[in-house]
Design an enzyme around this catalytic site. Sequence first.
Site, PDB file in Angstrom:
ATOM      1  N   GLU A  54      -8.532   8.589 -11.625  1.00  0.00           N
ATOM      2  CA  GLU A  54      -9.914   8.212 -11.937  1.00  0.00           C
ATOM      3  C   GLU A  54     -10.814   8.498 -10.742  1.00  0.00           C
ATOM      4  OE1 GLU A  54     -11.375   6.966 -14.742  1.00  0.00           O
ATOM      5  OE2 GLU A  54      -9.514   7.327 -15.815  1.00  0.00           O
ATOM      6  N   ARG A  59     -10.530   5.836   3.525  1.00  0.00           N
ATOM      7  CA  ARG A  59     -11.216   4.985   4.506  1.00  0.00           C
ATOM      8  C   ARG A  59     -10.465   5.002   5.839  1.00  0.00           C
ATOM      9  NH1 ARG A  59      -7.910   2.334   6.365  1.00  0.00           N
ATOM     10  NH2 ARG A  59      -6.912   0.364   5.838  1.00  0.00           N
ATOM     11  N   LYS A  61     -10.041   2.982   9.348  1.00  0.00           N
ATOM     12  CA  LYS A  61     -10.275   1.646   9.909  1.00  0.00           C
ATOM     13  C   LYS A  61     -11.339   1.757  11.000  1.00  0.00           C
ATOM     14  CE  LYS A  61      -6.396  -1.675   9.995  1.00  0.00           C
ATOM     15  NZ  LYS A  61      -6.802  -2.370   8.814  1.00  0.00           N
ATOM     16  N   SER A  65     -12.068  -3.337  13.291  1.00  0.00           N
ATOM     17  CA  SER A  65     -10.959  -3.877  12.507  1.00  0.00           C
ATOM     18  C   SER A  65      -9.604  -3.461  13.097  1.00  0.00           C
ATOM     19  CB  SER A  65     -11.136  -3.562  11.013  1.00  0.00           C
ATOM     20  OG  SER A  65     -10.396  -2.466  10.609  1.00  0.00           O
ATOM     21  N   ASP A  88      -1.936   1.662   9.329  1.00  0.00           N
ATOM     22  CA  ASP A  88      -2.899   1.862   8.240  1.00  0.00           C
ATOM     23  C   ASP A  88      -4.287   2.183   8.776  1.00  0.00           C
ATOM     24  OD1 ASP A  88      -3.349  -0.621   9.298  1.00  0.00           O
ATOM     25  OD2 ASP A  88      -3.646  -1.625   7.382  1.00  0.00           O
ATOM     26  N   ARG A  93      -7.174   5.119  -1.095  1.00  0.00           N
ATOM     27  CA  ARG A  93      -6.955   4.385  -2.337  1.00  0.00           C
ATOM     28  C   ARG A  93      -7.062   5.363  -3.501  1.00  0.00           C
ATOM     29  NH1 ARG A  93      -9.781  -0.946  -1.695  1.00  0.00           N
ATOM     30  NH2 ARG A  93      -7.964  -1.417  -0.416  1.00  0.00           N
ATOM     31  N   GLU A 155      -1.778   5.418   4.907  1.00  0.00           N
ATOM     32  CA  GLU A 155      -1.367   4.429   3.911  1.00  0.00           C
ATOM     33  C   GLU A 155      -2.065   4.760   2.595  1.00  0.00           C
ATOM     34  OE1 GLU A 155      -1.005  -0.209   4.356  1.00  0.00           O
ATOM     35  OE2 GLU A 155      -2.899   0.239   3.373  1.00  0.00           O
ATOM     36  N   ALA A 167      -8.403  -6.593  -7.523  1.00  0.00           N
ATOM     37  CA  ALA A 167      -8.275  -6.646  -6.058  1.00  0.00           C
ATOM     38  C   ALA A 167      -9.643  -6.678  -5.371  1.00  0.00           C
ATOM     39  CB  ALA A 167      -7.457  -5.455  -5.559  1.00  0.00           C
ATOM     40  N   HIS A 171     -10.879  -9.953  -3.311  1.00  0.00           N
ATOM     41  CA  HIS A 171     -11.256  -9.773  -1.909  1.00  0.00           C
ATOM     42  C   HIS A 171     -12.616 -10.418  -1.629  1.00  0.00           C
ATOM     43  CE1 HIS A 171     -11.114  -7.812   1.971  1.00  0.00           C
ATOM     44  NE2 HIS A 171     -12.333  -7.356   1.779  1.00  0.00           N
TER      45      HIS A 171
HETATM   46  P1  GTP Z   1      -2.091  -5.635   6.515  1.00  0.00           P
HETATM   47  O1  GTP Z   1      -1.750  -6.038   7.901  1.00  0.00           O
HETATM   48  O2  GTP Z   1      -3.312  -6.340   5.965  1.00  0.00           O
HETATM   49  O3  GTP Z   1      -2.231  -4.153   6.386  1.00  0.00           O
HETATM   50  O4  GTP Z   1      -0.901  -6.123   5.578  1.00  0.00           O
HETATM   51  P2  GTP Z   1       0.624  -5.650   5.510  1.00  0.00           P
HETATM   52  O5  GTP Z   1       0.977  -4.847   6.686  1.00  0.00           O
HETATM   53  O6  GTP Z   1       1.454  -6.847   5.175  1.00  0.00           O
HETATM   54  O7  GTP Z   1       0.622  -4.639   4.287  1.00  0.00           O
HETATM   55  P3  GTP Z   1       0.465  -4.902   2.744  1.00  0.00           P
HETATM   56  O8  GTP Z   1       1.146  -3.741   2.126  1.00  0.00           O
HETATM   57  O9  GTP Z   1       0.904  -6.245   2.308  1.00  0.00           O
HETATM   58  O10 GTP Z   1      -1.098  -4.840   2.478  1.00  0.00           O
HETATM   59  C1  GTP Z   1      -1.905  -3.837   3.007  1.00  0.00           C
HETATM   60  C2  GTP Z   1      -3.227  -3.730   2.280  1.00  0.00           C
HETATM   61  O11 GTP Z   1      -3.088  -3.952   0.883  1.00  0.00           O
HETATM   62  C3  GTP Z   1      -4.300  -4.713   2.691  1.00  0.00           C
HETATM   63  O12 GTP Z   1      -4.981  -4.284   3.844  1.00  0.00           O
HETATM   64  C4  GTP Z   1      -5.209  -4.708   1.447  1.00  0.00           C
HETATM   65  O13 GTP Z   1      -6.002  -3.523   1.406  1.00  0.00           O
HETATM   66  C5  GTP Z   1      -4.200  -4.619   0.339  1.00  0.00           C
HETATM   67  N1  GTP Z   1      -3.778  -5.950  -0.101  1.00  0.00           N
HETATM   68  C6  GTP Z   1      -2.587  -6.527   0.129  1.00  0.00           C
HETATM   69  N2  GTP Z   1      -2.517  -7.754  -0.424  1.00  0.00           N
HETATM   70  C7  GTP Z   1      -3.709  -7.959  -1.031  1.00  0.00           C
HETATM   71  C8  GTP Z   1      -4.258  -9.061  -1.782  1.00  0.00           C
HETATM   72  O14 GTP Z   1      -3.651 -10.087  -1.996  1.00  0.00           O
HETATM   73  N3  GTP Z   1      -5.533  -8.902  -2.254  1.00  0.00           N
HETATM   74  C9  GTP Z   1      -6.257  -7.774  -2.062  1.00  0.00           C
HETATM   75  N4  GTP Z   1      -7.493  -7.724  -2.560  1.00  0.00           N
HETATM   76  N5  GTP Z   1      -5.772  -6.725  -1.344  1.00  0.00           N
HETATM   77  C10 GTP Z   1      -4.526  -6.824  -0.838  1.00  0.00           C
HETATM   78 MG    MG Z   2      -3.824  -2.944   5.915  1.00  0.00          MG
END
Ligand code: GTP
Ligand code: MG
Length: 219
Positions: A54, A59, A61, A65, A88, A93, A155, A167, A171
């Site tokens: 779609e 992005r 960082k 951040s 990441d 996405r 990522e 999501a 968020h």
């Molecule tokens: P980060 O340190 O945040 O990157 O997390 P991680 O290393 O545990 O990786 P994980 O795969 O769990 O998540 C990475 C990314 O997935 C986040 O930065 C978000 O973009 C997305 N994400 C993960 N969990 C959630 C959630 O519960 N809600 C939303 N909206 N996004 C999420």
């Molecule tokens: Mg992340």
Amino acid sequence: MPHGTGQVPEVLHEHMSDLNHFLMVYRFGLAEINTKLDILAEELAHHGTGNPIEHIRPRLKTPASILAKARRIGCPLTYTDLRQRIRDIAGMRVVCGFVSDVYTVAEMLTRQPDVQLVLTKDYIEKPKPNGYRSLHLLVEIPVFMSDRMVSVPVEVQLRTVAMDFWASLEHKIYYKHSPQVPARLRDELTAAANDAARLDERMELLHREIHGGPAPVRP
Ligand code: GTP
Ligand code: MG
């Protein structure tokens, strides 16, 4: 250093230029993945079942951040450490129509010989406790510079429109109530995630009924 002179302090200038240089290869890595996905989307659009992608959203960082994450995970502020521990910095996405499309695109991307799959986190198969669903891939892509090749981590988060809708709003709601989200709201969000998952299942069945086709491919 006095403010308001309009002049960037020399030392800050040096750091900015280092940082931009550090981020440059991530930008290139993201561009490589972007091109691969554009090619897949355009080519698949000519197939009978339509384009599974779609939209895509690259992005990078922001420095703020990166710093925040480094602090959170206790990563020393050296480029070597940041490179190794924050995987990441470049993120892509990929939003697809159907759950099966998510796995199809993941498979098509990771079977390319220059894409190295480092890690898969399948939050579709196994959603997070809050209901979050997506397929996360950490891939490495070679970027050819003037005098060397750099393997750049990207990522890739693949999800359906329904997962993306959930999501994004989750968020937003989280940010508003951060750091404490009321339990009732948390439960509501998880229930909404389950509704989104059911919607995906129904759409997948409709899709298969109309187009037939094989069962979803899993990476
Ligand atoms: P980060 O340190 O945040 O990157 O997390 P991680 O290393 O545990 O990786 P994980 O795969 O769990 O998540 C990475 C990314 O997935 C986040 O930065 C978000 O973009 C997305 N994400 C993960 N969990 C959630 C959630 O519960 N809600 C939303 N909206 N996004 C999420
Ligand atoms: Mg992340």
